[in-house]
Design a protein around this motif. Structure first.
Motif, PDB file in Angstrom:
ATOM      1  N   VAL A   1     -14.044 -15.553   0.188  1.00 39.64           N
ATOM      2  CA  VAL A   1     -13.881 -16.831   0.876  1.00 39.64           C
ATOM      3  C   VAL A   1     -15.261 -17.353   1.228  1.00 39.64           C
ATOM      4  N   ASN A   2     -15.524 -18.612   0.895  1.00 38.43           N
ATOM      5  CA  ASN A   2     -16.788 -19.224   1.287  1.00 38.43           C
ATOM      6  C   ASN A   2     -16.837 -19.363   2.805  1.00 38.43           C
ATOM      7  N   GLU A   3     -17.977 -19.037   3.397  1.00 40.06           N
ATOM      8  CA  GLU A   3     -18.092 -19.141   4.844  1.00 40.06           C
ATOM      9  C   GLU A   3     -18.199 -20.592   5.294  1.00 40.06           C
ATOM     10  N   ASP A   4     -18.663 -21.466   4.424  1.00 39.92           N
ATOM     11  CA  ASP A   4     -18.800 -22.885   4.745  1.00 39.92           C
ATOM     12  C   ASP A   4     -18.387 -23.702   3.534  1.00 39.92           C
ATOM     13  N   ARG A   5     -18.232 -24.992   3.704  1.00 40.73           N
ATOM     14  CA  ARG A   5     -17.736 -25.855   2.638  1.00 40.73           C
ATOM     15  C   ARG A   5     -18.693 -25.944   1.460  1.00 40.73           C
ATOM     16  N   LEU A   6     -19.980 -25.730   1.718  1.00 46.30           N
ATOM     17  CA  LEU A   6     -20.964 -25.793   0.641  1.00 46.30           C
ATOM     18  C   LEU A   6     -21.084 -24.466  -0.109  1.00 46.30           C
ATOM     19  N   GLY A   7     -20.478 -23.445   0.400  1.00 43.88           N
ATOM     20  CA  GLY A   7     -20.547 -22.148  -0.267  1.00 43.88           C
ATOM     21  C   GLY A   7     -21.904 -21.481  -0.160  1.00 43.88           C
ATOM     22  N   LEU A   8     -22.628 -21.735   0.934  1.00 37.43           N
ATOM     23  CA  LEU A   8     -23.957 -21.158   1.104  1.00 37.43           C
ATOM     24  C   LEU A   8     -23.886 -19.651   1.356  1.00 37.43           C
ATOM     25  N   ASP A   9     -22.772 -19.178   1.872  1.00 37.93           N
ATOM     26  CA  ASP A   9     -22.590 -17.746   2.076  1.00 37.93           C
ATOM     27  C   ASP A   9     -21.125 -17.413   1.842  1.00 37.93           C
ATOM     28  N   ARG A  10     -20.864 -16.155   1.523  1.00 38.44           N
ATOM     29  CA  ARG A  10     -19.502 -15.743   1.206  1.00 38.44           C
ATOM     30  C   ARG A  10     -19.063 -14.555   2.053  1.00 38.44           C
ATOM     31  N   ILE A  11     -17.757 -14.501   2.286  1.00 37.32           N
ATOM     32  CA  ILE A  11     -17.151 -13.386   2.997  1.00 37.32           C
ATOM     33  C   ILE A  11     -16.262 -12.640   2.002  1.00 37.32           C
ATOM     34  N   TYR A  12     -16.491 -11.352   1.875  1.00 39.67           N
ATOM     35  CA  TYR A  12     -15.707 -10.542   0.951  1.00 39.67           C
ATOM     36  C   TYR A  12     -14.584  -9.844   1.711  1.00 39.67           C
ATOM     37  N   VAL A  13     -13.430  -9.767   1.079  1.00 42.46           N
ATOM     38  CA  VAL A  13     -12.218  -9.313   1.755  1.00 42.46           C
ATOM     39  C   VAL A  13     -11.642  -8.076   1.073  1.00 42.46           C
ATOM     40  N   GLN A  14     -11.251  -7.111   1.893  1.00 42.29           N
ATOM     41  CA  GLN A  14     -10.496  -5.960   1.408  1.00 42.29           C
ATOM     42  C   GLN A  14      -9.200  -5.890   2.196  1.00 42.29           C
ATOM     43  N   ALA A  15      -8.073  -5.678   1.507  1.00 44.45           N
ATOM     44  CA  ALA A  15      -6.763  -5.673   2.146  1.00 44.45           C
ATOM     45  C   ALA A  15      -6.028  -4.379   1.805  1.00 44.45           C
ATOM     46  N   LYS A  16      -5.564  -3.674   2.850  1.00 43.77           N
ATOM     47  CA  LYS A  16      -4.789  -2.452   2.661  1.00 43.77           C
ATOM     48  C   LYS A  16      -3.438  -2.609   3.337  1.00 43.77           C
ATOM     49  N   ARG A  17      -2.381  -2.631   2.528  1.00 44.58           N
ATOM     50  CA  ARG A  17      -1.032  -2.818   3.052  1.00 44.58           C
ATOM     51  C   ARG A  17      -0.433  -1.445   3.320  1.00 44.58           C
ATOM     52  N   TYR A  18      -0.793  -0.875   4.485  1.00 44.10           N
ATOM     53  CA  TYR A  18      -0.333   0.459   4.848  1.00 44.10           C
ATOM     54  C   TYR A  18       0.826   0.374   5.832  1.00 44.10           C
ATOM     55  N   ALA A  19       1.714   1.358   5.758  1.00 43.13           N
ATOM     56  CA  ALA A  19       2.828   1.421   6.697  1.00 43.13           C
ATOM     57  C   ALA A  19       2.324   1.851   8.073  1.00 43.13           C
ATOM     58  N   PRO A  20       3.051   1.470   9.137  1.00 43.57           N
ATOM     59  CA  PRO A  20       2.674   1.911  10.483  1.00 43.57           C
ATOM     60  C   PRO A  20       2.594   3.429  10.558  1.00 43.57           C
ATOM     61  N   GLY A  21       1.635   3.957  11.299  1.00 43.60           N
ATOM     62  CA  GLY A  21       1.461   5.396  11.402  1.00 43.60           C
ATOM     63  C   GLY A  21       0.576   5.982  10.330  1.00 43.60           C
ATOM     64  N   ASN A  22       0.099   5.127   9.418  1.00 44.52           N
ATOM     65  CA  ASN A  22      -0.797   5.569   8.353  1.00 44.52           C
ATOM     66  C   ASN A  22      -2.115   4.810   8.491  1.00 44.52           C
ATOM     67  N   PRO A  23      -2.996   5.250   9.372  1.00 43.21           N
ATOM     68  CA  PRO A  23      -4.214   4.489   9.649  1.00 43.21           C
ATOM     69  C   PRO A  23      -5.210   4.515   8.499  1.00 43.21           C
TER      70      PRO A  23
END
Length: 299
Positions: free
Chosen positions: A195-217
């Motif tokens: 995801v671009n941090e700003d509309r001009l895309g001067l910096d970016r944010i990288y995303v990691q997503a873990k869809r874990y069940a509750p109780g599985n940290p």
């Protein structure tokens, strides 16, 4: 109510003048003195004093001789002379004027489609505002759990897109077209989205997503792998999101990194979705009004 009436019997006073004395009498800690209502708009102590003053005024125990000021009436002083152990709604109900007020309050509540349980039947230790905030918190908690259940019921790809949608809704990048690019493919280097941090895309944010069940940290090895991906990409900012929780070692690990890595667990994820309208919609709005003191001022 009893401490408020006792101080009102000493002479004309204000809430701000009695708050600290009442806090001292009740041996409140500094944290308890500064505790706010769930809405964050008023101190809990001041709110309870205001409601105690209001209820006792309806019972004729307290009068308001001037704006923002109050004093015990003769009836209030007479009650104190009996050395009551406490003053609560049950005691106030002995006064005809309070019973009339309380009965009318209940009728108005029922007419507005709200369950009109007497205050003593729900809680004699909370004010109406606290009860409203508590009901709102219960609804939010139920919605939070439902959101996480629905996320877990969908695919990993849906979860990855949800995270990107949320970051865009929070104001990163400006629009899906220009700001968000879902990866989620093999060979993506451990990164699920950008995801671009700003509309001009001067910096970016990288995303990691873990869809874990509750109780599985999510543990430190997973977070360490994400940080390694950021280093490989030359990135300095990342967001790691999970539907479960993060272990304490994982949280401690990100505190001293050169990269800025934010960890968002399931509860915070659901709260952010609710706050920014992702996956939820408003179905009812209730507006509360309070007295406008400036309108009645004659100065």
């Amino acid at each position: 109510m009893l401490p408020v009436l006792r101080l009102a019997a000493e002479g004309e006073t204000r809430v701000s003048d009695v708050a600290e004395r009442i806090a001292d009498d009740l041996s409140l800690t500094q944290a308890e003195r500064e505790q706010l209502l769930p809405s964050g708009r008023q101190r809990l102590l001041h709110n309870r004093i205001h409601w105690a003053k209001f209820y006792m005024s309806k019972a004729g125990l307290i009068a308001s001789p001037a704006r923002g000021r109050f004093v015990a009436t003769e009836k209030g002083r007479t009650l104190l002379a009996t050395s009551p152990e406490r003053i609560d709604v049950a005691l106030l109900m002995r006064e005809p004027e309070f019973r009339e007020f309380y009965r009318n309050e209940g009728v108005a509540t029922q007419q507005n489609g709200i369950s009109a349980q007497p205050l003593e039947a729900t809680s004699t230790r909370t004010t109406p505002e606290e009860q409203i905030d508590a009901a709102h918190a219960s609804l939010q908690a139920a919605l939070r759990d439902e959101l996480l259940q629905r996320i877990l019921a969908n695919s990993p790809a849906f979860f990855e897109q949800l995270i990107v949608d949320l970051l865009v809704a929070m104001g990163y990048g400006g629009s899906h077209k220009d700001a968000a690019a879902q990866l989620g493919r093999s060979g993506d280097g451990g990164v699920d989205g950008i995801v671009n941090e700003d509309r001009l895309g001067l910096d970016r944010i990288y995303v990691q997503a873990k869809r874990y069940a509750p109780g599985n940290p999510v543990g430190r090895p997973d977070v360490n792998g994400f940080v390694g991906s950021l280093v490989g990409l030359g990135a300095t900012k990342g967001v790691f999101v999970t539907t479960s929780t993060f272990s304490q070692p994982a949280r401690d690990y990100v505190k001293h990194l050169a990269q800025r890595v934010i960890l968002i667990d399931g509860q915070e994820l659901a709260d952010l979705m609710i706050e920014h309208g992702v996956g939820v919609r408003s179905y009812r709005t209730v507006e509360f009004k309070r007295l406008d003191e400036d309108f009645f001022g004659e100065e």
